[in-house]
Design an enzyme around this catalytic site. Structure first.
Site, PDB file in Angstrom:
ATOM      1  N   CYS A 190       0.869  -1.192   0.000  1.00  0.00           N
ATOM      2  CA  CYS A 190       0.000   0.000   0.000  1.00  0.00           C
ATOM      3  C   CYS A 190       0.896   1.230   0.000  1.00  0.00           C
ATOM      4  CB  CYS A 190      -0.972  -0.020   1.174  1.00  0.00           C
ATOM      5  SG  CYS A 190      -0.195   0.018   2.797  1.00  0.00           S
ATOM      6  N   CYS A 250      -1.397   0.707   7.362  1.00  0.00           N
ATOM      7  CA  CYS A 250      -2.821   0.372   7.530  1.00  0.00           C
ATOM      8  C   CYS A 250      -3.219  -0.857   6.702  1.00  0.00           C
ATOM      9  CB  CYS A 250      -3.713   1.550   7.151  1.00  0.00           C
ATOM     10  SG  CYS A 250      -3.390   3.063   8.079  1.00  0.00           S
ATOM     11  N   ARG A 251      -3.324  -0.678   5.387  1.00  0.00           N
ATOM     12  CA  ARG A 251      -3.925  -1.738   4.569  1.00  0.00           C
ATOM     13  C   ARG A 251      -3.009  -2.930   4.335  1.00  0.00           C
ATOM     14  NH1 ARG A 251      -5.225   2.186  -0.217  1.00  0.00           N
ATOM     15  NH2 ARG A 251      -3.320   3.074   0.693  1.00  0.00           N
ATOM     16  N   ASP A 282      -8.319   3.731   1.172  1.00  0.00           N
ATOM     17  CA  ASP A 282      -7.355   4.230   2.165  1.00  0.00           C
ATOM     18  C   ASP A 282      -8.111   4.721   3.400  1.00  0.00           C
ATOM     19  OD1 ASP A 282      -5.455   5.576   3.602  1.00  0.00           O
ATOM     20  OD2 ASP A 282      -4.665   6.711   1.904  1.00  0.00           O
TER      21      ASP A 282
HETATM   22  P1  4NP Z   1      -1.794   2.813   4.116  1.00  0.00           P
HETATM   23  O1  4NP Z   1      -2.458   4.157   4.686  1.00  0.00           O
HETATM   24  O2  4NP Z   1      -1.265   3.152   2.736  1.00  0.00           O
HETATM   25  O3  4NP Z   1      -2.942   1.859   4.072  1.00  0.00           O
HETATM   26  O4  4NP Z   1      -0.703   2.417   5.088  1.00  0.00           O
HETATM   27  C1  4NP Z   1      -1.792   5.385   4.712  1.00  0.00           C
HETATM   28  C2  4NP Z   1      -0.846   5.640   5.657  1.00  0.00           C
HETATM   29  C3  4NP Z   1      -0.211   6.875   5.709  1.00  0.00           C
HETATM   30  C4  4NP Z   1      -0.566   7.859   4.795  1.00  0.00           C
HETATM   31  C5  4NP Z   1      -1.510   7.588   3.821  1.00  0.00           C
HETATM   32  C6  4NP Z   1      -2.133   6.352   3.783  1.00  0.00           C
HETATM   33  N1  4NP Z   1       0.062   9.134   4.860  1.00  0.00           N
HETATM   34  O5  4NP Z   1      -0.309  10.008   4.047  1.00  0.00           O
HETATM   35  O6  4NP Z   1       0.944   9.345   5.710  1.00  0.00           O
END
Ligand code: 4NP
Length: 174
Positions: A24, A29-30, A141
């Site tokens: 991701c 998170c994902r 997201d």
């Molecule tokens: P992920 O979620 O891609 O599912 O880990 C995010 C984590 C951090 C950010 C964006 C999405 N960020 O902008 O910091």
């Protein structure tokens, strides 16, 4: 579009397990959720010696951090522990992993851009390519939203990972 139900994969053994990396943006998170869920169902089905699971992010903002506390809480409520530390996906990961599975279309584009000579295009997928429920193919997201978004991520990831395991199972039966 119908979900992917067949993959062309090499022969897998305990000496050389199938290697799967979920990707991701932030790797907090994902993709840690997908890593934890897939590892959980691989363990449940006695396949842990034959399948290796990891995750990474296309961005480096959160390198070294554990999974987001809301992601961990929802996973724990479902009997899944998330143990990953965020890292950035590197070009060399394409050589190591058999399957590189993106959470959304932006992650997919970033991976395809990194694979600029398209040497690894056959191993790059969206997680929701395997989702039996039709949709926009993205794991949304949840980072800037409330707890409902994290619950939705867990639900999509769980059902897509179960389908992914059915697709890889014929290749990993010992
Ligand atoms: P992920 O979620 O891609 O599912 O880990 C995010 C984590 C951090 C950010 C964006 C999405 N960020 O902008 O910091």
């Amino acid at each position: 579009m119908q979900p992917v139900t067949k993959l062309a994969l090499r022969e897998v053994s305990k000496e050389d397990p199938l290697k799967v990396c979920f990707v991701c943006l932030g790797n907090i998170c994902r993709s840690p959720t997908a890593e934890g869920v897939f590892q959980h169902i691989v363990n449940r089905d006695g396949l842990s010696a034959l399948v290796e699971v990891d995750s990474a992010g296309t961005a480096a903002y959160h390198v070294g951090e554990p999974a987001n506390s809301k992601s961990r809480m929802i996973a724990e409520q479902n009997g899944v522990s998330l143990t990953s530390k965020a890292r950035k996906f590197e070009y060399s990961d394409f050589d190591y992993f058999d399957l590189v599975i993106a959470m959304d279309k932006e992650n997919l584009r970033d991976l395809q851009r990194l694979d600029r000579k398209s040497r690894h295009r056959d191993k790059i997928f969206l997680l929701r390519d395997f989702d039996p429920v039709p949709g926009d193919k993205e794991v949304p997201d949840p980072y800037y939203g409330g707890i409902n978004g994290f619950e939705l991520v867990f639900e999509i990831v769980m059902r897509s990972c179960e389908s992914l395991l059915e697709v890889v199972r014929p290749h990993v039966n010992s």
